[in-house]
Design a protein around this motif. Structure first.
Motif: not given
Length: 288
Positions: A263-281
């Protein structure tokens, strides 16, 4: 000869209204961009629009001109936006305590190139000897012990190192210290924690023991952005595994280690590839 292309990733969010996609595509076309991948989401509950675009441009295209073209569109629609050259690796700092399974996994994935990042350092409240079996070659290690009396001074040094190394992301890879409200406030959307529970259930300490006491049939792990509210930050990634009445708390801890790592590895990869966008909470994650 045609000049080699440079690849960029654009992320944006704004109030939803007609014409956004057309305006972005036109701006990229006029700047000589060729869209390779585009993903978008319309949050009907908040009226927000979110988008991720990967595109190529000729190396003859100046980034300043590209930013100027996109900036005009962003101003027109009131966008919060980011543009990044994909050839430039994100700079990441890892924080860890005694449990080192996530740290070992991240080091392995980094060394084989699965996680394309620049490791700026490892910070631990335990001494280097705790990790004698791990290879830290090429990665600075900082031992910063912490007590209730020294917490503010220790966190000040963490923040100094984070800034001095130009780090963009802080990862709590089973760092078993709660960040102060002050430090958390400096890292919105830039600090990822792995919690050994399927949030929002079983927050806080010893979640596997809490889960065992409740007789759950599934255990999980959650990667989320850190906020001042403990284990309440926007969720990035989760996973679960089935268990049974025969499993002891130690079995849950053992099985949980595997979930936490992936789970942590996937989350970091998503961040590194700019796949995560904050949308409020919460977050929008544009998976591949």
């Amino acid at each position: 000869m045609t000049a080699p292309a440079s690849s960029y990733v654009l992320t944006l969010t704004c109030a939803n209204r007609p014409g956004i996609v057309s305006a972005v595509a036109t701006a990229l076309f006029e700047a000589g961009g060729n869209i390779q991948e585009a993903q978008q989401s319309d949050d009907v509950t908040t009226g927000r629009f979110l988008m991720r675009v990967v595109f190529d441009v000729s190396s003859e295209t100046r980034e300043e001109a590209l930013r100027g073209s996109l900036g005009a569109v962003a101003e027109r629609f009131g966008m919060a936006w980011s543009l990044r050259d994909r050839a430039v690796k994100r700079r990441v700092m890892l924080l860890v305590s005694k449990f080192d399974h996530c740290l070992a996994d991240l080091l392995y994935r980094w060394r084989i190139g699965e996680l394309p990042m620049e490791l700026t350092g490892i910070i631990s409240n335990h001494p280097r000897e705790t990790y004698a079996h791990l290879d830290f070659t090429g990665v600075p290690f900082h031992h910063l012990p912490v007590t209730k009396a020294t917490k503010m001074e220790q966190e000040a040094e963490i923040w100094r190192l984070f800034q001095a190394t130009g780090s963009e992301l802080m990862v709590l890879a089973r760092y078993m210290q709660v960040l102060s409200d002050g430090l958390a406030a400096k890292l919105p959307g830039r600090c990822i924690n792995i919690h050994h529970s399927f949030l929002p259930g079983f927050k806080g300490a010893r979640p596997y023991h809490q889960a065992h006491a409740r007789g759950v049939k599934l255990i999980g792990a959650t990667a989320h952005f850190v906020t001042a509210d403990l284990d309440e930050g926007p969720i990035i990634e989760q996973d679960v595994e089935r268990i049974s009445h025969a499993d002891t708390p130690d079995d849950l801890v053992r099985k949980g280690r595997d979930i936490e790592r992936r789970v942590l590895a996937r989350a970091i990869r998503f961040f590194l590839e700019d796949r995560v966008i904050l949308n409020g909470g919460k977050t929008v994650v544009f998976t591949a």
